[in-house]
Design a protein around this motif. Structure first.
Motif, mmCIF file in Angstrom:
data_model
loop_
_atom_site.group_PDB
_atom_site.id
_atom_site.type_symbol
_atom_site.label_atom_id
_atom_site.label_comp_id
_atom_site.label_asym_id
_atom_site.label_seq_id
_atom_site.Cartn_x
_atom_site.Cartn_y
_atom_site.Cartn_z
ATOM 1 N N SER A 338 0.785 8.836 -34.000
ATOM 2 C CA SER A 338 0.472 8.918 -32.570
ATOM 3 C C SER A 338 -0.879 9.570 -32.296
ATOM 4 O O SER A 338 -1.325 9.630 -31.154
ATOM 5 N N THR A 340 -4.782 10.511 -31.916
ATOM 6 C CA THR A 340 -6.020 9.849 -31.504
ATOM 7 C C THR A 340 -7.183 10.809 -31.717
ATOM 8 O O THR A 340 -6.995 12.028 -31.788
ATOM 9 N N ALA A 349 -0.211 12.914 -29.816
ATOM 10 C CA ALA A 349 0.244 12.520 -28.484
ATOM 11 C C ALA A 349 1.116 13.637 -27.889
ATOM 12 O O ALA A 349 1.718 14.431 -28.631
ATOM 13 N N TRP A 352 4.420 15.198 -29.474
ATOM 14 C CA TRP A 352 4.501 14.954 -30.920
ATOM 15 C C TRP A 352 4.001 16.137 -31.740
ATOM 16 O O TRP A 352 4.403 16.301 -32.896
ATOM 17 N N SER A 419 -0.622 9.339 -41.247
ATOM 18 C CA SER A 419 0.649 8.637 -41.119
ATOM 19 C C SER A 419 1.014 7.930 -42.414
ATOM 20 O O SER A 419 2.153 8.020 -42.898
#
Length: 470
Positions: A338, A340, A349, A352, A419
């Motif tokens: 999530s 950025t 995010a 999260w 991730s």
């Protein structure tokens, strides 16, 4: 108390593993290191550890467990001083390599010695002290890193005697290395080693003193040990060779057990956690605090493992740990997915960040209560007396090499995708479940003299427990 003294080597193991955590960003800045070279500086100690582990078994069989412990303490002492006073990246790498050799020695000798001197009914708990010492070492390293960095206003700032705080992080290691060396000179030699050197009377005296056995009981145990270590030739790495599989199947089992413990990525949490949390939006102060909290959790759950390992057994703990770690790592992978990039830095995010931090600590809980201590328990007890030193050396060296691969690759993988990185660790955690299910029998309650090279001890172990109950 003897087991605690032997486990201080584990403290050095944990301390060295995590002291780099708080220093890595500062030393990378001071020496102007790119990510790949930073990974080399962090991980080169692990290469030394693999070398130390490889030679620890043969040296322990030749010199005795205690002398080799002392050598490990001296090497780590020299490394702590050299690393703290390093003047260049290559200089620091050499000192960390030397310290790694000492840590590798300690990682083999600690669990081997404890397993050899502990009574079977308590062996799991006492061997777990190795992991307790490791996590305490991690905790002290992270706590001292945080305190030194805070005192100086940052790890790169000058603290005492004109030395930067990150240098003092390494110099703190002088204290535990001296303690380990003194303790190594104050505990009795392993009775299994004494019997292998023909010193049966001394071995019987150690068993009487340490386990409180009568002279008759001690002599019977010495006879059993003598039978299990008897050989026509001097011990060597040839003893673990196999014509069909190159190495004996039990040695391959030990290697895979050691590798899986590292391939779940646990040491990324302790080597890079401060840098990791900073990279996803947390400030430096919170990142240090989060790392200390994680290490405290690791200490507490290790106590749970010590309480359970001789009650519910090694196999069930490993299975529970594999599933729990796989779930937590998968959640972390989703959390990092999530993220950025904002102003050149990653931002998770909304929501999260907290979920990912909770998952990371839950991962530490599952690891610390299961795979962390249980792997060392199994490696210390699973091999027959006749090959224990060499087999333990190979399996522990494999653990360090796996540790090195994970540590070296993380900065690169992190830059590619956090991730993907944690998804990979989740995959290995899941595979480890099936490995344990099909390859690891229960060894709870077994005597070391009953271990065989085919590792088929489950039925005999249950019979022994039943007999003890009757």
């Amino acid at each position: 108390m003897i087991s605690i003294a032997a486990a201080v080597g584990g403290f050095l193991f944990g301390f060295d593993s995590s002291v780099i955590n708080g220093a890595v960003d500062a030393l990378a800045k001071d020496f102007t290191l790119p990510a790949a070279l930073t990974g080399v500086i962090v991980s080169i100690a692990l290469i030394g550890s693999a070398v130390g582990a490889w030679f620890a078994g043969p040296l322990a069989d030749r010199w005795g467990r205690l002398r080799v412990m002392f050598v490990g303490a001296v090497l780590f002492l020299v490394s702590s001083i050299g690393s703290g006073l390093a003047f260049a990246a290559w200089d620091l790498a050499i000192w960390r390599l030397i310290g790694g050799i000492g840590i590798g020695i300690a990682s083999v000798i600690g669990p081997t010695y404890i397993s050899e001197i502990a009574p079977s009914r308590l062996r799991g708990r006492l061997a777990s002290l190795q992991q307790m010492a490791i996590v305490l070492g991690i905790f002290v390293a992270l706590l001292s890193d945080a305190w030194l960095a805070t005192s100086a206003g940052g790890a790169s700032n000058s603290l005492w005697a004109g030395l930067d705080a990150w240098r003092w992080m390494f110099l703190v290691g002088v204290v535990p290395s001296v303690v380990y060396g003194v303790m190594a000179l104050s505990i009795p030699e392993s009775p299994r080693f004494l019997v292998s050197r023909g010193r049966d009377a001394k071995a019987a005296s150690v068993l009487e003193e340490v386990l409180g056995e009568t002279r008759e009981q001690a002599e019977k145990r010495v006879a059993a040990i003598r039978e299990s270590v008897h050989r026509e030739s001097k011990p060597s790495y040839r003893d673990v060779r196999d014509k069909k599989y190159f190495l004996l199947p039990i040695v391959w089992t030990g290697i895979l057990l050691a590798v899986f413990q590292q391939f779940v990525g646990i040491n990324v949490i302790f080597y890079y956690s401060t840098s990791l949390w900073s990279s996803v939006g947390f400030d430096e102060s919170f990142s240090f605090t989060a790392s200390v909290i994680t290490s405290v959790i690791n200490v507490l759950v290790t106590i749970i493992a010590i309480a359970l390992v001789d009650r519910i057994g090694r196999r069930l703990l490993l299975l529970i740990g594999s599933l729990g770690m796989a779930i937590c790592l998968a959640v972390m992978a989703m959390g990092f997915a999530s993220a950025t990039t904002v102003d050149g830095a990653l931002q998770l995010a909304p929501g999260w960040g907290q979920v990912t931090l909770i998952a990371a600590n839950a991962f530490v809980v599952f690891f610390g209560a299961t795979w962390g201590p249980v792997m060392w328990v199994l490696l210390g007890e699973m091999f027959p007396n006749s090959i224990r030193g060499y087999a333990m050396a190979i399996a522990t060296a494999a653990n360090w090499i796996a540790n090195w691969l994970v540590t070296l690759s993380f900065p690169i993988l992190r830059d590619m995708s956090l991730s993907l990185t944690y998804g990979l660790y989740a995959f290995f955690a899941l595979v480890s479940f099936f490995f344990v299910f099909f390859r690891i029998p229960e060894t709870k309650g077994m005597e070391l003299e009953d271990m065989t090279t085919d590792f088929k001890v489950e039925r005999r172990g249950r019979n022994r427990d039943a007999a003890a109950t009757r």
